[in-house]
Design a protein around this motif. Structure first.
Motif, PDB file in Angstrom:
ATOM      1  N   ALA A   1       0.697  -1.121   0.003  1.00  0.00           N
ATOM      2  CA  ALA A   1      -0.144   0.043   0.008  1.00  0.00           C
ATOM      3  C   ALA A   1       0.776   1.175  -0.067  1.00  0.00           C
TER       4      ALA A   1
ATOM      5  N   GLU B   1       2.402   1.519  -3.538  1.00  0.00           N
ATOM      6  CA  GLU B   1       1.555   2.033  -4.431  1.00  0.00           C
ATOM      7  C   GLU B   1       0.593   3.204  -4.217  1.00  0.00           C
ATOM      8  N   ALA B   2       1.128   4.060  -3.090  1.00  0.00           N
ATOM      9  CA  ALA B   2       0.192   5.316  -2.828  1.00  0.00           C
ATOM     10  C   ALA B   2       0.388   6.359  -3.526  1.00  0.00           C
ATOM     11  N   LYS B   3       1.295   6.481  -4.633  1.00  0.00           N
ATOM     12  CA  LYS B   3       1.355   7.718  -5.570  1.00  0.00           C
ATOM     13  C   LYS B   3      -0.124   7.834  -6.104  1.00  0.00           C
ATOM     14  N   GLY B   4      -0.597   9.022  -6.018  1.00  0.00           N
ATOM     15  CA  GLY B   4      -1.887   9.642  -6.744  1.00  0.00           C
ATOM     16  C   GLY B   4      -1.593  10.323  -7.884  1.00  0.00           C
TER      17      GLY B   4
ATOM     18  N   GLU C   1      -2.985  14.206  -3.227  1.00  0.00           N
ATOM     19  CA  GLU C   1      -3.436  12.771  -3.102  1.00  0.00           C
ATOM     20  C   GLU C   1      -2.617  11.680  -2.553  1.00  0.00           C
ATOM     21  N   THR C   2      -1.301  11.682  -3.142  1.00  0.00           N
ATOM     22  CA  THR C   2      -0.470  10.868  -2.565  1.00  0.00           C
ATOM     23  C   THR C   2      -0.101  11.060  -1.078  1.00  0.00           C
TER      24      THR C   2
ATOM     25  N   GLU D   1      -2.308  11.851   1.144  1.00  0.00           N
ATOM     26  CA  GLU D   1      -3.356  11.593   1.807  1.00  0.00           C
ATOM     27  C   GLU D   1      -3.364   9.920   1.899  1.00  0.00           C
ATOM     28  N   ARG D   2      -3.079   9.464   0.868  1.00  0.00           N
ATOM     29  CA  ARG D   2      -2.840   7.710   0.855  1.00  0.00           C
ATOM     30  C   ARG D   2      -1.758   7.414   1.930  1.00  0.00           C
TER      31      ARG D   2
ATOM     32  N   SER E   1      -0.597   8.975   4.425  1.00  0.00           N
ATOM     33  CA  SER E   1      -1.243   9.172   5.776  1.00  0.00           C
ATOM     34  C   SER E   1      -1.926   7.919   6.329  1.00  0.00           C
ATOM     35  N   GLU E   2      -2.641   7.402   5.551  1.00  0.00           N
ATOM     36  CA  GLU E   2      -3.442   6.012   5.796  1.00  0.00           C
ATOM     37  C   GLU E   2      -2.488   4.807   5.871  1.00  0.00           C
ATOM     38  N   ALA E   3      -1.397   4.522   5.112  1.00  0.00           N
ATOM     39  CA  ALA E   3      -0.653   3.629   5.300  1.00  0.00           C
ATOM     40  C   ALA E   3       0.135   3.762   6.512  1.00  0.00           C
TER      41      ALA E   3
END
Length: 513
Positions: free
Chosen positions: A265, A268-271, A276-277, A279-280, A282-284
């Motif tokens: 995750a 592959e977090a690049k948005g 967006e990247t 934010e992803r 932060s979730e990871a």
């Protein structure tokens, strides 16, 4: 009496893993380094030239086996101390700053260029001696220093001839990855030690730490292969292993699919945008404090670059950038050339990385015991030169000297006067110093030297006060294709008064005749 054996002649071969560089190659590199140095100087960095030899102790971070201090480097023992050729330009910087820290300004901004040596197995495009070009800031904890390095790297690539659209600088932060691995590590400890470390012996803390560090190193090496094997390949390597293209089986790290999922995750977090990247990411990282710090630093870097008009078309946040060296402690970055070239089998592929670096706040601490923040980048000079040649921006304008031929050895002083006049006018020139008996050999020599013109003067020319100037560039074109209409009415040799020699040569060099 037996005759002494004749000493065999040495073989004239370049040592394995090394290469020789000739005129045009050396000139191209010097010109490129001059352009890079100009950018670094403009950013306020000072030049530093360190010794090519360091103590093995100073290079210790590269040595995996303390019983063999020359592992990975070219080393020798001298007066019970081990010395080695420098492995890179960063370790010498750490030593210099620690040694002269009371005399140097802080932050200390330096750039360095030169060869480095690695005692590794050579391969295609992989040599044991190669050039690096570094710029580092030591003593600045602010990520503004990291943002500046990224901006300077973008300016440098454009200065040497890589236009926007042909490169991207990808930025990540090791703290973010540390946050992801921290969560995975806790999962592993919870699974293997569900009742706590104290229940499995007095050394359990050390045992857990050793195990954690071992698999962490394996994970770092694995995800650094993301660009080569993709997400599916990384998943196999993080879990049970995979078979490579040659059919050999590569053992996996041993994580479960559930434990490997946060790592994928992260990769592959690049948005589609930096926001967006982030934010992803932060979730990871979940609730990891270290990971949250890393994301905050990435946000600040993005904001600083945006304020200077360095947008995501040039510099972008990309979680897949890991950088293999273990001493990176914060932001990491890599310059990738995005245009396609053909491989040895004619297949298209992206050129790839030509520079990389990051923050390494613990390196100087090895010498001083005190943490000193530092960040920097290293450009692979040979790869960047190869990229410029692939784009046709190198090697097409190489030109040798104007050759003053010798028709009469007794007039050598006159020929030397001609060449001095050309040199004083800023024109590269030389007198033919071989055997002048065969004039054809002189022109063959000029051809090998890629000379643009030859000066010819014998007894008749000296009596008349003139010289003959042969346009060798035009002559080569006519010889290659005598039917070219654009050249048919243009002479390839001119007779001019002696005092107009320099002006006519200049016209030929400028393509105005």
């Amino acid at each position: 009496m037996a005759k002494d054996k004749k000493q065999p002649r040495p073989k004239a071969v370049t040592p394995k893993g090394f290469q020789d560089y000739f005129g045009a190659e050396v000139t191209e590199r010097a010109e490129m380094l001059s352009k890079i140095a100009g950018v670094y100087h403009r950013y306020g960095f000072d030049a530093l030239e360190t010794s090519a030899v360091e103590t093995v102790e100073a290079l210790g971070k590269f040595l995996p086996d303390v019983d063999r201090p020359n592992e990975g480097v070219f080393a020798w023992e001298e007066d019970r101390d081990w010395l080695a050729l420098r492995y890179d330009l960063t370790a010498p910087l750490a030593r210099v700053f620690a040694q002269f820290r009371n005399d140097l300004p802080t932050p200390y901004r330096r750039y360095a260029m030169g060869p480095v040596w690695r005692n590794e197995k050579p391969g295609p495009g992989r040599f044991r001696q190669f050039y690096q070009c570094d710029a580092d800031t030591v003593g600045a904890a602010s990520v503004a220093a990291d943002a500046e390095i990224c901006a300077m790297l973008a300016d440098t690539l454009e200065e040497v001839g890589i236009p926007r659209g042909d490169y991207v600088i990808r930025v990540n932060n090791r703290k973010v990855l540390n946050g992801v691995l921290e969560n995975v590590a806790q999962s592993i400890i919870d699974e293997n030690y569900p009742y706590g470390a104290r229940m499995v012996g007095p050394d359990s803390g050390t045992m857990i730490l050793d195990r954690k560090e071992a698999w962490r190193a394996d994970v770092l090496r694995t995800i650094d292969k993301y660009d080569k094997v993709g997400a599916a390949g990384v998943l196999e390597l993080l879990t049970n292993g995979r078979e490579d293209a040659s059919g050999a089986f590569i053992e996996g790290v041993g994580l479960s699919a559930e434990q490997a999922r946060p790592v994928l995750a992260f990769l592959e977090a690049k948005g589609s945008t930096n926001d967006e990247t982030l934010e992803r990411l932060s979730e990871a990282v979940g609730g990891s404090a270290d990971g949250s710090d890393g994301i905050a630093e990435l946000k600040e870097i993005a904001a600083l670059l945006s304020s200077q008009s360095y947008g995501p078309d040039r510099i972008v946040i990309d979680p897949s950038v890991v950088r293999g060296l273990g001493y990176y402690t914060g932001p990491v970055y890599e310059a990738e050339l995005t245009f396609e070239i053909k491989d040895e089998k004619g297949r298209p592929r992206n050129f790839g990385s030509v520079a990389g670096g990051g923050r390494y706040d613990d390196l100087v601490k090895r010498f001083t015991g005190q943490e000193v923040p530092a960040t920097g980048v290293s450009i692979g000079v040979d790869r960047l030169l190869a990229a410029l040649r692939a784009k046709g921006r190198m090697g097409s304008t190489s030109s040798g000297p104007v050759i003053v031929t010798v028709m009469d050895r007794a007039r050598m002083a006159d020929y030397q006067g001609m060449v001095a006049e050309l040199r004083n006018a800023g024109i590269r020139a030389e007198v033919y110093l071989g055997n002048p008996k065969n004039f054809g050999n002189q022109l063959k020599y000029a051809d090998k030297r890629q000379s643009p013109a030859a000066i010819i003067a014998g007894g008749d020319e000296f009596d008349k006060g003139v010289v003959q100037i042969k346009d060798l560039v035009l002559g080569a074109k006519i010889a290659k294709n005598a039917t070219l209409e654009e050249w048919k009415d243009r002479p390839s040799q001119y007779e001019v008064p002696r005092d107009q020699m320099v002006a006519k040569v200049r016209e030929i060099l400028d393509g105005k005749v």
